[in-house]
Design a protein around this motif. Sequence first.
Motif, PDB file in Angstrom:
ATOM      1  N   VAL A   1      -9.952   1.874   1.849  1.00  0.00           N
ATOM      2  CA  VAL A   1     -10.181   1.197   3.162  1.00  0.00           C
ATOM      3  C   VAL A   1      -9.520  -0.062   3.401  1.00  0.00           C
ATOM      4  CG1 VAL A   1     -11.891  -0.090   4.504  1.00  0.00           C
ATOM      5  CG2 VAL A   1     -12.561   2.051   3.476  1.00  0.00           C
ATOM      6  N   ARG A   2      -8.946  -0.756   2.256  1.00  0.00           N
ATOM      7  CA  ARG A   2      -8.466  -2.012   2.304  1.00  0.00           C
ATOM      8  C   ARG A   2      -7.037  -1.774   2.606  1.00  0.00           C
ATOM      9  NH1 ARG A   2     -10.489  -6.055  -2.543  1.00  0.00           N
ATOM     10  NH2 ARG A   2     -12.681  -6.430  -1.687  1.00  0.00           N
ATOM     11  N   ALA A   3      -6.428  -0.563   1.769  1.00  0.00           N
ATOM     12  CA  ALA A   3      -5.065   0.038   2.021  1.00  0.00           C
ATOM     13  C   ALA A   3      -4.869   0.392   3.497  1.00  0.00           C
ATOM     14  CB  ALA A   3      -5.029   1.176   1.011  1.00  0.00           C
ATOM     15  N   TRP A   4      -5.750   1.210   3.965  1.00  0.00           N
ATOM     16  CA  TRP A   4      -5.593   1.696   5.619  1.00  0.00           C
ATOM     17  C   TRP A   4      -5.401   0.449   6.324  1.00  0.00           C
ATOM     18  CZ3 TRP A   4      -3.766   6.072   7.002  1.00  0.00           C
ATOM     19  CH2 TRP A   4      -4.275   7.082   6.264  1.00  0.00           C
ATOM     20  N   GLN A   5      -6.402  -0.669   6.241  1.00  0.00           N
ATOM     21  CA  GLN A   5      -6.360  -1.830   7.065  1.00  0.00           C
ATOM     22  C   GLN A   5      -5.110  -2.511   6.938  1.00  0.00           C
ATOM     23  OE1 GLN A   5      -9.399  -4.576   7.779  1.00  0.00           O
ATOM     24  NE2 GLN A   5      -8.268  -6.067   6.707  1.00  0.00           N
ATOM     25  N   LYS A   6      -4.475  -2.582   5.825  1.00  0.00           N
ATOM     26  CA  LYS A   6      -3.086  -3.295   5.577  1.00  0.00           C
ATOM     27  C   LYS A   6      -1.842  -2.453   5.967  1.00  0.00           C
ATOM     28  CE  LYS A   6      -0.525  -5.639   2.049  1.00  0.00           C
ATOM     29  NZ  LYS A   6      -0.377  -6.404   0.667  1.00  0.00           N
ATOM     30  N   ASN A   7      -1.987  -1.418   6.015  1.00  0.00           N
ATOM     31  CA  ASN A   7      -0.547  -0.514   6.100  1.00  0.00           C
ATOM     32  C   ASN A   7      -0.536   0.392   7.029  1.00  0.00           C
ATOM     33  OD1 ASN A   7       0.874  -1.704   3.719  1.00  0.00           O
ATOM     34  ND2 ASN A   7      -0.536  -0.430   2.356  1.00  0.00           N
ATOM     35  N   PHE A   8      -1.720   0.856   7.927  1.00  0.00           N
ATOM     36  CA  PHE A   8      -1.548   1.671   8.694  1.00  0.00           C
ATOM     37  C   PHE A   8      -1.602   0.915  10.186  1.00  0.00           C
ATOM     38  CE2 PHE A   8      -3.764   5.404  11.342  1.00  0.00           C
ATOM     39  CZ  PHE A   8      -2.486   5.918  11.867  1.00  0.00           C
ATOM     40  N   LYS A   9      -0.290   0.973  10.709  1.00  0.00           N
ATOM     41  CA  LYS A   9      -0.063   0.203  11.963  1.00  0.00           C
ATOM     42  C   LYS A   9      -0.930   0.549  13.272  1.00  0.00           C
ATOM     43  CE  LYS A   9       2.583  -1.996   9.191  1.00  0.00           C
ATOM     44  NZ  LYS A   9       1.926  -3.305   8.531  1.00  0.00           N
ATOM     45  N   GLU A  10      -1.419   1.744  13.274  1.00  0.00           N
ATOM     46  CA  GLU A  10      -2.186   2.188  14.732  1.00  0.00           C
ATOM     47  C   GLU A  10      -3.464   2.367  14.219  1.00  0.00           C
ATOM     48  OE1 GLU A  10      -0.815   1.996  17.348  1.00  0.00           O
ATOM     49  OE2 GLU A  10       1.283   1.709  16.827  1.00  0.00           O
ATOM     50  N   LEU A  11      -4.141   1.575  12.962  1.00  0.00           N
ATOM     51  CA  LEU A  11      -5.573   1.890  12.645  1.00  0.00           C
ATOM     52  C   LEU A  11      -6.567   1.559  13.894  1.00  0.00           C
ATOM     53  CD1 LEU A  11      -7.583   2.982  10.672  1.00  0.00           C
ATOM     54  CD2 LEU A  11      -7.128   0.691   9.621  1.00  0.00           C
ATOM     55  N   GLY A  12      -7.411   2.323  14.184  1.00  0.00           N
ATOM     56  CA  GLY A  12      -8.288   2.002  15.025  1.00  0.00           C
ATOM     57  C   GLY A  12      -9.968   1.718  14.321  1.00  0.00           C
ATOM     58  N   ARG A  13     -10.272   2.860  14.120  1.00  0.00           N
ATOM     59  CA  ARG A  13     -11.584   2.649  13.494  1.00  0.00           C
ATOM     60  C   ARG A  13     -11.558   3.477  11.775  1.00  0.00           C
ATOM     61  NH1 ARG A  13     -15.639   4.954  17.524  1.00  0.00           N
ATOM     62  NH2 ARG A  13     -14.168   6.632  17.304  1.00  0.00           N
ATOM     63  N   ILE A  14     -12.390   3.004  11.098  1.00  0.00           N
ATOM     64  CA  ILE A  14     -12.735   3.525   9.689  1.00  0.00           C
ATOM     65  C   ILE A  14     -14.200   4.236  10.000  1.00  0.00           C
ATOM     66  CG2 ILE A  14     -13.286   3.448   7.427  1.00  0.00           C
ATOM     67  CD1 ILE A  14     -10.388   3.268   7.553  1.00  0.00           C
ATOM     68  N   ILE A  15     -14.190   5.524   9.569  1.00  0.00           N
ATOM     69  CA  ILE A  15     -15.372   6.367   9.738  1.00  0.00           C
ATOM     70  C   ILE A  15     -15.614   6.967   8.479  1.00  0.00           C
ATOM     71  CG2 ILE A  15     -16.687   8.071  11.056  1.00  0.00           C
ATOM     72  CD1 ILE A  15     -14.959   7.660  13.422  1.00  0.00           C
ATOM     73  N   ILE A  16     -16.833   6.636   7.696  1.00  0.00           N
ATOM     74  CA  ILE A  16     -17.122   7.329   6.521  1.00  0.00           C
ATOM     75  C   ILE A  16     -18.182   8.518   6.782  1.00  0.00           C
ATOM     76  CG2 ILE A  16     -18.052   6.897   4.372  1.00  0.00           C
ATOM     77  CD1 ILE A  16     -15.417   5.585   4.897  1.00  0.00           C
ATOM     78  N   VAL A  17     -18.111   9.724   6.229  1.00  0.00           N
ATOM     79  CA  VAL A  17     -19.134  10.703   6.362  1.00  0.00           C
ATOM     80  C   VAL A  17     -19.430  11.113   4.967  1.00  0.00           C
ATOM     81  CG1 VAL A  17     -17.132  12.421   6.470  1.00  0.00           C
ATOM     82  CG2 VAL A  17     -19.520  13.141   7.377  1.00  0.00           C
ATOM     83  N   GLY A  18     -20.820  10.999   4.771  1.00  0.00           N
ATOM     84  CA  GLY A  18     -21.177  11.308   3.523  1.00  0.00           C
ATOM     85  C   GLY A  18     -22.122  10.073   3.140  1.00  0.00           C
ATOM     86  N   ASP A  19     -22.035   9.758   1.896  1.00  0.00           N
ATOM     87  CA  ASP A  19     -22.816   8.671   1.252  1.00  0.00           C
ATOM     88  C   ASP A  19     -22.684   7.280   1.575  1.00  0.00           C
ATOM     89  OD1 ASP A  19     -24.031  10.658  -0.400  1.00  0.00           O
ATOM     90  OD2 ASP A  19     -22.741  10.435  -1.821  1.00  0.00           O
ATOM     91  N   HIS A  20     -23.500   6.360   1.418  1.00  0.00           N
ATOM     92  CA  HIS A  20     -23.446   4.942   2.035  1.00  0.00           C
ATOM     93  C   HIS A  20     -23.104   4.124   0.712  1.00  0.00           C
ATOM     94  CE1 HIS A  20     -25.013   0.774   3.035  1.00  0.00           C
ATOM     95  NE2 HIS A  20     -24.562   1.351   4.106  1.00  0.00           N
ATOM     96  N   ALA A  21     -22.093   3.270   1.015  1.00  0.00           N
ATOM     97  CA  ALA A  21     -21.728   2.367  -0.148  1.00  0.00           C
ATOM     98  C   ALA A  21     -22.408   0.881   0.043  1.00  0.00           C
ATOM     99  CB  ALA A  21     -20.301   2.205  -0.392  1.00  0.00           C
ATOM    100  N   SER A  22     -22.787   0.082  -0.932  1.00  0.00           N
ATOM    101  CA  SER A  22     -23.647  -1.216  -0.809  1.00  0.00           C
ATOM    102  C   SER A  22     -22.709  -2.142  -0.073  1.00  0.00           C
ATOM    103  CB  SER A  22     -23.938  -1.479  -2.073  1.00  0.00           C
ATOM    104  OG  SER A  22     -22.951  -1.846  -2.870  1.00  0.00           O
ATOM    105  N   TRP A  23     -21.359  -1.957  -0.061  1.00  0.00           N
ATOM    106  CA  TRP A  23     -20.352  -3.074   0.283  1.00  0.00           C
ATOM    107  C   TRP A  23     -20.021  -2.757   1.929  1.00  0.00           C
ATOM    108  CZ3 TRP A  23     -16.349  -0.643   2.279  1.00  0.00           C
ATOM    109  CH2 TRP A  23     -15.723   0.662   1.768  1.00  0.00           C
ATOM    110  N   PHE A  24     -20.732  -1.813   2.676  1.00  0.00           N
ATOM    111  CA  PHE A  24     -20.484  -1.487   3.921  1.00  0.00           C
ATOM    112  C   PHE A  24     -20.845  -2.679   4.779  1.00  0.00           C
ATOM    113  CE2 PHE A  24     -20.564   3.547   4.188  1.00  0.00           C
ATOM    114  CZ  PHE A  24     -19.319   3.542   3.125  1.00  0.00           C
ATOM    115  N   GLY A  25     -20.089  -2.996   5.682  1.00  0.00           N
ATOM    116  CA  GLY A  25     -20.354  -4.289   6.603  1.00  0.00           C
ATOM    117  C   GLY A  25     -20.584  -3.606   7.902  1.00  0.00           C
ATOM    118  N   GLY A  26     -20.955  -4.521   8.908  1.00  0.00           N
ATOM    119  CA  GLY A  26     -21.284  -4.288  10.328  1.00  0.00           C
ATOM    120  C   GLY A  26     -20.170  -3.488  11.167  1.00  0.00           C
ATOM    121  N   ASP A  27     -18.905  -3.637  10.882  1.00  0.00           N
ATOM    122  CA  ASP A  27     -18.062  -2.736  11.738  1.00  0.00           C
ATOM    123  C   ASP A  27     -17.466  -1.407  11.125  1.00  0.00           C
ATOM    124  OD1 ASP A  27     -17.543  -4.777  13.407  1.00  0.00           O
ATOM    125  OD2 ASP A  27     -15.878  -5.730  12.172  1.00  0.00           O
ATOM    126  N   ILE A  28     -18.039  -0.853  10.095  1.00  0.00           N
ATOM    127  CA  ILE A  28     -17.758   0.411   9.638  1.00  0.00           C
ATOM    128  C   ILE A  28     -18.609   1.508  10.172  1.00  0.00           C
ATOM    129  CG2 ILE A  28     -19.380   0.487   7.719  1.00  0.00           C
ATOM    130  CD1 ILE A  28     -16.819   1.548   6.187  1.00  0.00           C
TER     131      ILE A  28
END
Length: 319
Positions: A96-123
Motif C-alpha cells: 500500500v505504501r509503495a502504491w501511494q508513493k509511486n503510482f501517479k494516477e492512484l485513486g483508491r486502495i481497495i482490499i478484498v479479503g481479511d482485515h488488518a489491524s492497521w487499516f485506517g479510515g480512508d481504506i
Amino acid sequence: MTTKKTAGAVSASATSKKPAAKKPATRRSTAPKKEETQVEEETKEAVKTEEAPQEESQQKDESADTVAEVPRHLGIDVVIPYVAKLAKGDELLYAVRAWQKNFKELGRIIIVGDHASWFGGDIIHIAHKRVNTNPQIDVADKLATVIASELVNDAFVWSNDDIYPVAPVYPEDILVRKAMGTLTEKGAAGGVYRENSIRTVQALAKRKLARIYDYATHMPVAFEKDKLAETLTEYKCQKEGFLISSLYFNTHFPDERPIITRNDDRGSIVASVWSSSPNPTILKRVFEERKFINHNDKGWPHVLPYLKNLFPEKSRWEK
C-alpha cells in the motif's frame, strides 16, 4: 468494515458501452449489503428531478450536463486480495505504501479479503472469507465479489499483497499487456498450480487461437468488470482452478501481441525474488532498475530491508 460512500466511474481504459454480462455467483456473506444499499439509495436520490417550467428548461439542462461531466472521484482503483494467514509479515502494508508513493494516477486502495489491524479510515475494505485452499478458486471468488460491489469502478487495477511498484509507475505501464511467452504447464509436478495451468491450457486450446500467451507475470493488470464476469462464468472459475489472467486476456484479446517479459535478472520491468539466498549484488541492482518487485515466502526476508528503506513513512490508509 470501513468503506467510502462514493463509487466513482473513472475507468483505467476507455471502453464502449454494451449489455452487462451475466454476473458470476457471489456469496451473500461477502457483500457489504448495508453500505452498498446506502450507496444505491443515495445515488437514486441524487438523480431524482422534477418537471421544470418551460422557461427554466435550458438552465436545467445545462446544469445537468455540467454535473454529468464531473467524475465522482479521481484516479484509478487498485484492488488487492488479502488472506492474513498466508502472509509472512507486513507485505500488504508495504504494498500500500509503495502504491501511494509511486503510482501517479492512484485513486483508491481497495482490499478484498481479511482485515488488518492497521487499516485506517480512508481504506476501503470488502470482507471476504477464504473459500477454497486452491488459490485460483479463491481468487475467482474474490473477483466475483469485486464485480458485484458498487464500491469498485467498472475498470480497475488488480494486484497482490506481494507486488510492489518500486519506481514511478503510470497507467500505461499497467495497461500495456505483458506476457511471459507461450502458456505451457507450470508449477511443481502433481501440485495444485500445475493442475490449474493444465486446465487453463486445455480450455484455451478449444478456442483455436494462433498462440496462447502466459499472462501470469505476477505484475498488476487492468480488468474490466463486464469482460471479467464473462470469463468467470464461461470457464466456471469458481468451481475449478484456472490461471485467470491468462484466460481473460487470451479470450478477450485473441489477436494481441503482448510485450514479452522476464522476471529474472535479465528482465527490464519486473524481478521476482524467489530464492532463500539471492545474490546481494543482483538484488540491489534489480531494486534500482525495475519498476516492480515481487517475491515468494523464501524471498520475503531479503526483500523486507529494501522495503523498509524505500517506504518508511505511513500511507494515508494507515491509522
